[in-house]
Design a protein around this motif. Structure first.
Motif, PDB file in Angstrom:
ATOM      1  N   SER A 272    -113.122 -67.592 -80.198  1.00 30.29           N
ATOM      2  CA  SER A 272    -114.862 -66.709 -80.636  1.00 30.29           C
ATOM      3  C   SER A 272    -115.576 -68.012 -81.470  1.00 30.29           C
ATOM      4  O   SER A 272    -114.985 -68.269 -82.302  1.00 30.29           O
ATOM      5  CB  SER A 272    -114.213 -65.280 -80.713  1.00 30.29           C
TER       6      SER A 272
ATOM      7  N   SER B  54    -118.994 -67.488 -83.695  1.00 27.01           N
ATOM      8  CA  SER B  54    -120.141 -66.863 -83.735  1.00 27.01           C
ATOM      9  C   SER B  54    -121.025 -67.682 -84.594  1.00 27.01           C
ATOM     10  O   SER B  54    -120.463 -68.440 -85.642  1.00 27.01           O
ATOM     11  CB  SER B  54    -120.644 -65.857 -84.328  1.00 27.01           C
TER      12      SER B  54
ATOM     13  N   GLN C 201    -123.283 -65.686 -80.233  1.00 24.69           N
ATOM     14  CA  GLN C 201    -121.556 -65.327 -80.087  1.00 24.69           C
ATOM     15  C   GLN C 201    -121.319 -66.077 -78.883  1.00 24.69           C
ATOM     16  O   GLN C 201    -122.257 -66.341 -77.779  1.00 24.69           O
ATOM     17  CB  GLN C 201    -120.979 -64.020 -80.212  1.00 24.69           C
TER      18      GLN C 201
ATOM     19  N   SER D 174    -113.341 -66.132 -84.382  1.00 27.01           N
ATOM     20  CA  SER D 174    -112.636 -64.733 -84.564  1.00 27.01           C
ATOM     21  C   SER D 174    -111.210 -65.782 -83.093  1.00 27.01           C
ATOM     22  O   SER D 174    -111.667 -65.980 -82.038  1.00 27.01           O
ATOM     23  CB  SER D 174    -112.746 -64.318 -84.618  1.00 27.01           C
TER      24      SER D 174
ATOM     25  N   PRO E 278    -112.593 -61.530 -78.547  1.00 30.59           N
ATOM     26  CA  PRO E 278    -114.538 -61.061 -78.506  1.00 30.59           C
ATOM     27  C   PRO E 278    -114.931 -60.343 -79.316  1.00 30.59           C
ATOM     28  O   PRO E 278    -116.306 -60.791 -79.484  1.00 30.59           O
ATOM     29  CB  PRO E 278    -114.571 -61.161 -77.129  1.00 30.59           C
ATOM     30  N   SER E 279    -114.247 -59.064 -79.798  1.00 29.05           N
ATOM     31  CA  SER E 279    -114.767 -57.983 -80.298  1.00 29.05           C
ATOM     32  C   SER E 279    -114.910 -58.155 -81.811  1.00 29.05           C
ATOM     33  O   SER E 279    -114.713 -59.166 -82.235  1.00 29.05           O
ATOM     34  CB  SER E 279    -113.951 -56.553 -79.641  1.00 29.05           C
TER      35      SER E 279
ATOM     36  N   GLN F 174    -113.697 -61.937 -89.003  1.00 30.45           N
ATOM     37  CA  GLN F 174    -114.796 -63.281 -88.518  1.00 30.45           C
ATOM     38  C   GLN F 174    -113.871 -63.739 -89.417  1.00 30.45           C
ATOM     39  O   GLN F 174    -114.510 -63.712 -90.237  1.00 30.45           O
ATOM     40  CB  GLN F 174    -115.501 -62.840 -88.023  1.00 30.45           C
TER      41      GLN F 174
END
Lengths: 110, 114
Positions: B31, B33, B48, B94, B97-98, B103
């Protein structure tokens, strides 16, 4: 809409004094709250999150849903605590979008 | 692992130009962002990407776009630059995804638009 408010741009305390950095949030769902710290010439890094309920470098923060607050506290400030502190709000179960406050610069003096 | 890396470190452009910023995540992180940090403000979420798909988009105009490559690195593109696009652009990676996933931020790319 998600919103994070940090009312103080600068907080100056003496070494050994208690510290409280204020953070209030606005979110209709179940919030995830974080404190990030940025020391001089370093990158932004996670300090602590409400879900872990642990103390990092002597700092603690308790989520108060009634007052929609997540204040960061430390009983005795140290010089090395001088940094920029950001409170951040994550939306539960969605993408890793974080909504940050404007930050508070903590200055610890002798 | 050097952590999240971003290039270039600094960039100066003129109004109307376009810019491409690059980010390499921590090894194993899928991931990425992107955040924009204007002087005196906190970082503001732009995009993201997770597993090469867009998972979230902030309140930015269509001049901003991004993509993620098979090796999970990412590019942020900004077209028709405006003076107001001058900012520090942060990339964070990260493992998932959540927002439960921590991060890790890169050092940022400082963009100046003249």
């Amino acid at each position: 809409a998600q919103r994070v408010t940090q009312p103080e741009k600068l907080l100056s305390v003496f070494k050994g004094a208690p510290v409280e950095l204020k953070c209030n949030y606005s979110y209709s769902g179940s919030p995830e709250l974080f404190w990030y710290v940025q020391y001089s010439r370093q990158r932004l890094q996670l300090l602590l999150r409400h879900i872990s309920r642990e103390s990092i470098k002597g700092f603690t923060a308790d989520l108060n849903k009634g007052e929609t607050s997540f204040h960061l506290k430390k009983p005795f400030a140290q010089e090395e605590d001088s940094a920029m502190y950001y409170c951040a709000l994550g939306a539960t179960g969605t993408a890793s979008k974080l909504t940050f406050g404007t930050g508070t610069r903590l200055q610890v003096t002798l | 692992d050097a952590g999240v890396t971003q290039s270039p470190t600094h960039l100066i452009k003129t109004r109307g130009q376009h810019v491409t910023l690059r980010c390499s995540p921590i090894s194993g992180h899928k991931s990425v962002s992107w955040y924009q940090q204007v002087l005196g403000q906190g970082p503001q979420f732009i995009f993201q990407y997770y597993e090469k798909e867009e998972r979230g988009r902030g309140n930015f105009p269509d001049r901003f776009s991004a993509r993620q490559f098979p090796n999970y690195s990412s590019e942020l593109n900004v077209n028709a630059l405006l003076l107001g696009d001058s900012a520090l652009y942060l990339c964070a990676s990260s493992s998932g995804p959540s927002s439960y996933n921590e991060q890790f931020f890169g050092p940022g790319t400082r963009l100046t638009v003249l």
